[in-house]
Write a protein that holds these residues in place. Structure first.
Motif, PDB file in Angstrom:
ATOM      1  N   ASP A 298       0.864  -1.160   0.138  1.00 44.66           N
ATOM      2  CA  ASP A 298       0.014  -0.103  -0.040  1.00 44.66           C
ATOM      3  C   ASP A 298       0.950   1.279  -0.027  1.00 44.66           C
ATOM      4  O   ASP A 298       0.444   2.183  -0.653  1.00 44.66           O
ATOM      5  CB  ASP A 298      -1.037   0.078   1.256  1.00 44.66           C
ATOM      6  N   ARG A 360      -3.398 -10.097   3.798  1.00 45.34           N
ATOM      7  CA  ARG A 360      -4.621  -9.505   3.029  1.00 45.34           C
ATOM      8  C   ARG A 360      -5.635 -10.501   3.075  1.00 45.34           C
ATOM      9  O   ARG A 360      -5.605 -11.608   3.145  1.00 45.34           O
ATOM     10  CB  ARG A 360      -4.176  -9.278   1.737  1.00 45.34           C
ATOM     11  N   MET A 393      -3.320  -3.700   3.334  1.00 46.82           N
ATOM     12  CA  MET A 393      -2.488  -4.625   3.883  1.00 46.82           C
ATOM     13  C   MET A 393      -2.526  -4.618   5.487  1.00 46.82           C
ATOM     14  O   MET A 393      -2.638  -3.543   5.987  1.00 46.82           O
ATOM     15  CB  MET A 393      -1.176  -4.390   3.386  1.00 46.82           C
TER      16      MET A 393
END
Length: 422
Positions: A298, A360, A393
């Motif tokens: 991210d 995730r 995440m």
């Protein structure tokens, strides 16, 4: 020529890996096929980089410039416009540059090639093939680096971060973003980008919709937008045709792993990146991987951290090979967890730092979620988070005391589970 560490890719992960390896005393070479270092960062002129590392909100070019300066201060060799033509498990690398073909030996290698966007051919949109269909990253480069607006009336397919950021950028530059269309029933990018890039600019987002046809001969003239049912089947009787001249695709990014495949690296079918241990070593002895080539992060700050880990590990491998052939402990996970990195742990008696796992999930949950690490049937660690979203995440760091005890117990594997609370 022989180097202790050869880093392939001069993006944020590669530059961080080269600096960390150099600081460990290694002789380092970093190569990149582009004509400048920084990877994607030079075209990311929006703010949002460096909040964790520098406690400042920097644009992408400035974040990259900091690391390039450090490379120059340390006089680390950086070869630009250099292509890797071949790479072998014995770490012999063949390069092609303006100097011609060169063959070098590496005691260790760091793969840091980054990622790439999915294209129209990978998602199979029917219709004609006119000009005006671009990936979001391509349009980002056109507008931010080349000063060229590729259209006036835009539709964006996919709610990925680059697509949402470009929706804002296009609007600022005078273009009109008619809609952002997302096939999934939830956002695939970060919530902050939805708020700052779509809501703040009054750009509509249509979830559970897709584009079922592109029309136009020389140039895009319009697209057919169709809602999807709960089984992701198009509801054709509710289709709508929308006139536009440009379609942007923001339908996901995937690790750039052609070199990894050629090298024989085992890839994770879910992340698309190499299977790695806690030192970021791949399945090929002496080859490490870092950043978005492993899985999509991210934040660039986390990419940098991973690069530093891989660079340190590669430099230490080059000094002493004794640790790196130890047995490994596989890490598994169960639904609703979608992926976990690292996927295995090297059974090292000299683990110096707490272990961090990156997880995730496969579906969003806005209530508390507890993540549980088990060894056989024994609960080793639990962590509760307020929510879990596929686009964000989750980082879980184990205490050092637990990390040390893991390698002293006779587990055959570890298992991550998630418990959703209503």
């Amino acid at each position: 020529m022989t180097y202790d560490v050869v880093v392939i890719g001069a993006g944020p992960a590669g530059m961080a890996a080269a600096l960390a390896a150099h600081d460990e005393g290694a002789r380092v070479l970093i190569v990149d096929r582009n004509n400048e270092a920084g990877g994607i960062l030079p075209q990311c002129i929006h703010a949002g980089f460096g909040a964790k590392r520098f406690k400042r909100d920097l644009p992408g070019p400035l974040y990259a410039y900091h690391f390039l300066q450090e490379l120059q201060k340390r006089e680390i060799e950086l070869w630009l416009e250099t292509f890797v033509m071949d790479i072998t498990p014995s770490r012999r690398v063949t390069l092609l540059s303006q100097k011609g073909y060169q063959e070098i030996e590496a005691k260790s290698i760091v793969l840091a090639m980054g990622c790439r966007e999915r294209t129209r051919s990978q998602i199979n949109i029917p219709g004609t093939h006119p000009a005006g269909v671009y990936t979001a990253g391509t349009v980002q480069r056109m507008i931010n680096r080349e000063g060229w607006m590729p259209g006036r009336r835009f539709v964006i397919l996919g709610s990925g971060d680059i697509g949402m950021i470009m929706a804002r950028r296009i609007t600022i530059e005078g273009g009109e973003v008619l809609r952002v269309i997302e096939a999934l029933p939830y956002l695939t990018g970060l919530r902050r980008n939805y708020v700052q890039c779509l809501q703040d600019f009054h750009i509509p987002l249509f979830l559970s919709h897709t584009i079922t046809r592109i029309d136009g001969y020389e140039r895009v003239e319009g697209v057919e937008i169709t809602p999807l049912d709960e089984n992701f089947c198009p509801v054709k009787e509710k289709s709508e045709w929308l006139a536009c001249d440009t379609l942007l695709l923001s339908v996901g990014i995937i690790p750039e792993n052609e070199l990894s495949r050629r090298l024989g690296v085992v890839l994770d079918p879910i992340t698309g990146g190499p299977v790695v241990d806690q030192y970021s070593q791949t399945s090929v002895y002496g080859v490490f991987a870092a950043g978005n080539v492993v899985h999509i992060y991210d934040l660039v700050d986390d990419v940098t951290d991973h690069g530093e880990l891989a660079g340190r590990s590669a430099a230490r491998f080059a000094k002493s090979l004794s640790l790196w052939s130890e047995p490994s402990l596989p890490v598994h996970w169960s639904v609703p967890i979608r992926s976990v990195v690292p996927q295995r742990l090297l059974l090292s008696p000299s683990q110096e730092a707490p272990l961090s796992f990156f997880l995730r999930v496969s579906k969003p949950w806005e209530n508390p979620v507890t993540f549980i690490l088990k060894g056989e049937n024994t609960v080793l660690f639990e962590k509760k988070v307020p929510y879990a979203r596929p686009a964000e995440m989750i980082t879980i760091t184990l205490p050092l005391s637990l990390t040390s005890s893991l390698f002293q117990r006779s587990f055959s594997s570890l298992l991550w589970e998630a418990r959703y609370e209503s």
